[in-house]
Motif scaffolding. Structure first.
Motif, PDB file in Angstrom:
ATOM      1  N   GLY A 149       8.122  -1.921  12.666  1.00  0.00           N
ATOM      2  CA  GLY A 149       7.205  -0.529  12.437  1.00  0.00           C
ATOM      3  C   GLY A 149       6.114  -0.636  11.353  1.00  0.00           C
ATOM      4  N   PRO A 150       6.342  -0.991  10.310  1.00  0.00           N
ATOM      5  CA  PRO A 150       5.160  -1.234   9.470  1.00  0.00           C
ATOM      6  C   PRO A 150       4.158  -2.008  10.117  1.00  0.00           C
ATOM      7  N   TRP A 151       4.491  -2.931  10.883  1.00  0.00           N
ATOM      8  CA  TRP A 151       3.059  -3.777  11.560  1.00  0.00           C
ATOM      9  C   TRP A 151       2.374  -2.773  12.460  1.00  0.00           C
ATOM     10  N   GLY A 152       3.458  -2.081  13.266  1.00  0.00           N
ATOM     11  CA  GLY A 152       2.858  -1.045  14.064  1.00  0.00           C
ATOM     12  C   GLY A 152       1.851  -0.102  13.387  1.00  0.00           C
ATOM     13  N   LEU A 153       2.284   0.355  12.297  1.00  0.00           N
ATOM     14  CA  LEU A 153       1.608   1.620  11.589  1.00  0.00           C
ATOM     15  C   LEU A 153       0.246   0.855  11.181  1.00  0.00           C
ATOM     16  N   ALA A 154       0.462  -0.332  10.486  1.00  0.00           N
ATOM     17  CA  ALA A 154      -0.886  -1.137  10.050  1.00  0.00           C
ATOM     18  C   ALA A 154      -1.742  -1.012  11.314  1.00  0.00           C
ATOM     19  N   PHE A 155      -1.525  -1.683  12.378  1.00  0.00           N
ATOM     20  CA  PHE A 155      -2.244  -1.717  13.506  1.00  0.00           C
ATOM     21  C   PHE A 155      -2.836  -0.399  13.996  1.00  0.00           C
ATOM     22  N   ALA A 156      -1.973   0.602  13.951  1.00  0.00           N
ATOM     23  CA  ALA A 156      -2.269   1.985  14.559  1.00  0.00           C
ATOM     24  C   ALA A 156      -3.430   2.487  13.331  1.00  0.00           C
ATOM     25  N   ALA A 157      -3.250   2.221  12.114  1.00  0.00           N
ATOM     26  CA  ALA A 157      -4.005   2.885  11.075  1.00  0.00           C
ATOM     27  C   ALA A 157      -5.494   2.352  11.054  1.00  0.00           C
TER      28      ALA A 157
END
Lengths: 66, 295
Positions: B231-239
């Motif tokens: 999830g944190p990776w997904g958040l970083a890429f989404a950001a």
């Protein structure tokens, strides 16, 4: 702080967050996977593989091509 | 997948044997008499097959009461007839079911609006190919092929491709040397020129074709990953994507950059405006592509 400096600062924060996640993933008990692991999981399906490679191709064309 | 009963309710019912193969009827009815589910209206697992809209298969459809209709025929699988219009229609219809197809199609639209026809064309081609494959997969008979479709969508070691790097130990250093030469030569081209565009689009299209076939890396066990942990990776890429998009729409126009709200490509201009910077960037881009092709 100008708008430009703020924009650049946000990019730097996101990049640092990525570095921090990668470092956190190195721990033995870490629940966070490394970026390579995430990529392997995503690229296990054809859809994910083609999507990631299309993103890579887009990077090259975006920065160098027209 | 629609419930079999919903498929059959629109058509007049005809009474036909559950399994058209006479040799298979005895075990089939034996299983019914033993209460394996079909007699109570539940769907037996075998030997019945279900047809999806779009197939032209004459396979009967089981509706839970051993009354069977001919398979419904809708045009969703028509992409198999290889027409461009069918491919586009299948992509538009099935695209939203696959987030990758949706992302590729949206990216191609915005790239086209930004005046990048080559990006837009290649992204659309990749999205259309995936959408068409999805349409064909959904249009096939469900049953044994349903399992195959599930396997295709599930994480697993990818289909191994043209060559396996492990068998060619010198391949990586040779390709890296080639990437270095490529970077030096192509870095001399003017940025955003047609020669540069073709020099980048060529390896890009080739890598896409190779990716379609599978990984170039050796077969290996997929690492187990906690889906929540990613999830944190997904958040970083989404950001990153949202911030890039925010700066893009704050520009005076799609094709004119803003000093106050720079995109990443605008920030990289000073580095990529010189030959050595372009060469370094192209080499790193190719190295990243090689790394990804082996995943």
């Amino acid at each position: 702080m100008t708008s430009r400096q703020f924009s650049v600062a946000v990019y730097v924060v996101i990049a640092l967050a990525g570095v921090a996640l990668q470092l956190l993933s190195l721990g033995r008990q870490s629940r966070i996977p490394s970026l390579g692991t995430v990529l392997s999981r995503v690229m296990a399906s054809r859809s994910g593989r083609v999507g990631i490679m299309a993103g890579w191709m887009w990077l090259g064309l975006h920065f160098f091509g027209r | 997948v629609a419930a079999p009963s919903s498929l059959t309710c629109r058509r007049p019912r005809v009474m036909v044997p559950v399994n058209p193969d006479p040799s298979a009827q005895l075990p089939a009815f034996s299983s019914l008499s033993l209460g394996h589910g079909a007699a109570e209206g539940r769907r037996p697992q075998e030997p019945y097959s279900f047809s999806r809209p779009g197939t032209t298969s004459p396979s009967p459809v089981f509706d839970g009461t051993r009354q069977v209709t001919a398979a419904p025929t809708v045009t969703a699988g028509a992409a198999e007839r290889h027409g461009i219009l069918h491919t586009v229609a299948a992509t538009v219809w099935f695209g939203p079911r696959d987030p990758v197809v949706s992302i590729l199609l949206l990216a191609s639209i915005f790239d086209g609006l930004s005046g990048n026809p080559v990006d837009a064309l290649l992204l659309f081609a990749a999205g259309a190919a995936l959408g068409r494959e999805r349409a064909l997969r959904e249009g096939r008979e469900v049953g044994p092929s349903r399992m195959a479709a599930h396997e295709e969508a599930s994480p697993r070691p990818g289909p191994r491709g043209l060559i396996t790097v492990g068998r060619l130990p010198l391949l990586t250093p040779i390709l890296l040397a080639g990437a270095l030469i490529y970077g030096v030569i192509v870095g001399g081209f003017e940025r955003f020129s047609w020669p540069m565009t073709l020099a980048v689009a060529g390896p890009g299209a080739l890598a896409l074709a190779v990716a379609w076939r599978g990984s170039l890396g050796p077969q290996r066990e997929l690492p187990t990953a906690d889906s929540g942990g990613a999830g944190p990776w997904g958040l970083a890429f989404a950001a990153f994507g949202l911030w890039e998009f925010t700066n893009l729409i704050l520009q005076p126009s799609w094709s004119i950059g803003s000093y106050d709200h720079p995109t990443l490509s605008l920030l990289s201009d000073p580095l990529l405006s010189i030959h050595s910077g372009r060469s370094t960037g192209l080499f790193l881009w190719l190295a990243l592509g090689w790394y990804l092709a082996k995943r």
